[in-house]
Design an enzyme around this catalytic site. Structure first.
Site, PDB file in Angstrom:
ATOM      1  N   GLN A 100       0.820  -1.219   0.000  1.00  0.00           N
ATOM      2  CA  GLN A 100       0.000   0.000   0.000  1.00  0.00           C
ATOM      3  C   GLN A 100       0.852   1.267   0.000  1.00  0.00           C
ATOM      4  OE1 GLN A 100      -2.460  -0.457   3.481  1.00  0.00           O
ATOM      5  NE2 GLN A 100      -3.751  -2.009   2.532  1.00  0.00           N
ATOM      6  N   HIS A 105      -0.649   0.008   5.511  1.00  0.00           N
ATOM      7  CA  HIS A 105      -0.936   1.104   6.433  1.00  0.00           C
ATOM      8  C   HIS A 105       0.083   2.251   6.376  1.00  0.00           C
ATOM      9  CE1 HIS A 105      -4.025  -1.513   7.807  1.00  0.00           C
ATOM     10  NE2 HIS A 105      -3.172  -2.394   8.272  1.00  0.00           N
TER      11      HIS A 105
END
Length: 174
Positions: A94, A156
């Protein structure tokens, strides 16, 4: 200068009637919506970007657009110019190039601030940096914050940047 065609759709909030050419550039109005308070238009400005993440408006009306895979673009409404001078960005999981914001005094100092994922000795972490934007080039890039514990999970990293009314830079981190 590299030119691409990218996909950006903006939801334009407009009081009153919705016009056919909202930005005066031939941009396509994709759809119009109305609420009891306002009318809205979805306007496609460009197409072809790879995972656009952050968007910041400069005082001259140009937009800065981050792509999570690691590119920063300056868009004047019709042409994209890739901004050079970014630090090493790791677009894993991510992570990647995340948010961007112009300094409240951008006209006088040229600073932009951005967040991104970067490789640490072991793993990855989120960093916040700034650089002076001169045309489509970043200079004087400096790291302002780095996550104190790297991660090997690839998740995250997400963040948003905003300047408060007190002139301070605030950011969130995943």
């Amino acid at each position: 200068m590299k030119r691409i065609s990218g996909v950006i759709a903006l939801l334009c909030i407009v009081a009153g009637a919705v016009t056919a050419d909202p930005v005066g550039s031939g941009a396509a109005v994709l759809d119009s919506f109305s609420s009891s308070a306002e009318s809205f238009r979805l306007v496609q400005l460009a197409e072809g970007l790879s995972r656009p993440w952050g968007l910041a408006f400069l005082p001259d009306g140009d937009m800065l657009i981050t792509e999570r895979p690691g590119a920063l673009w300056r868009f004047d409404g019709s042409q994209f110019d890739e901004v050079s001078g970014l630090p090493d960005i790791d677009a894993s999981g991510q992570g990647g190039l995340l948010d961007v914001v112009a300094d409240p005094d951008f006209d006088s100092n040229g600073w932009i601030y951005f967040s991104y994922a970067s490789r640490y000795r072991i793993g990855l972490g989120t960093k916040v940096a700034r650089g002076r934007l001169r045309g489509s080039e970043l200079t004087d890039v400096e790291e302002l914050f780095r996550m104190n514990r790297s991660t090997t999970g690839g998740r995250h990293f997400g963040s948003r940047l905003v300047f408060g009314t007190d002139g301070m830079l605030y950011f969130t981190i995943g």
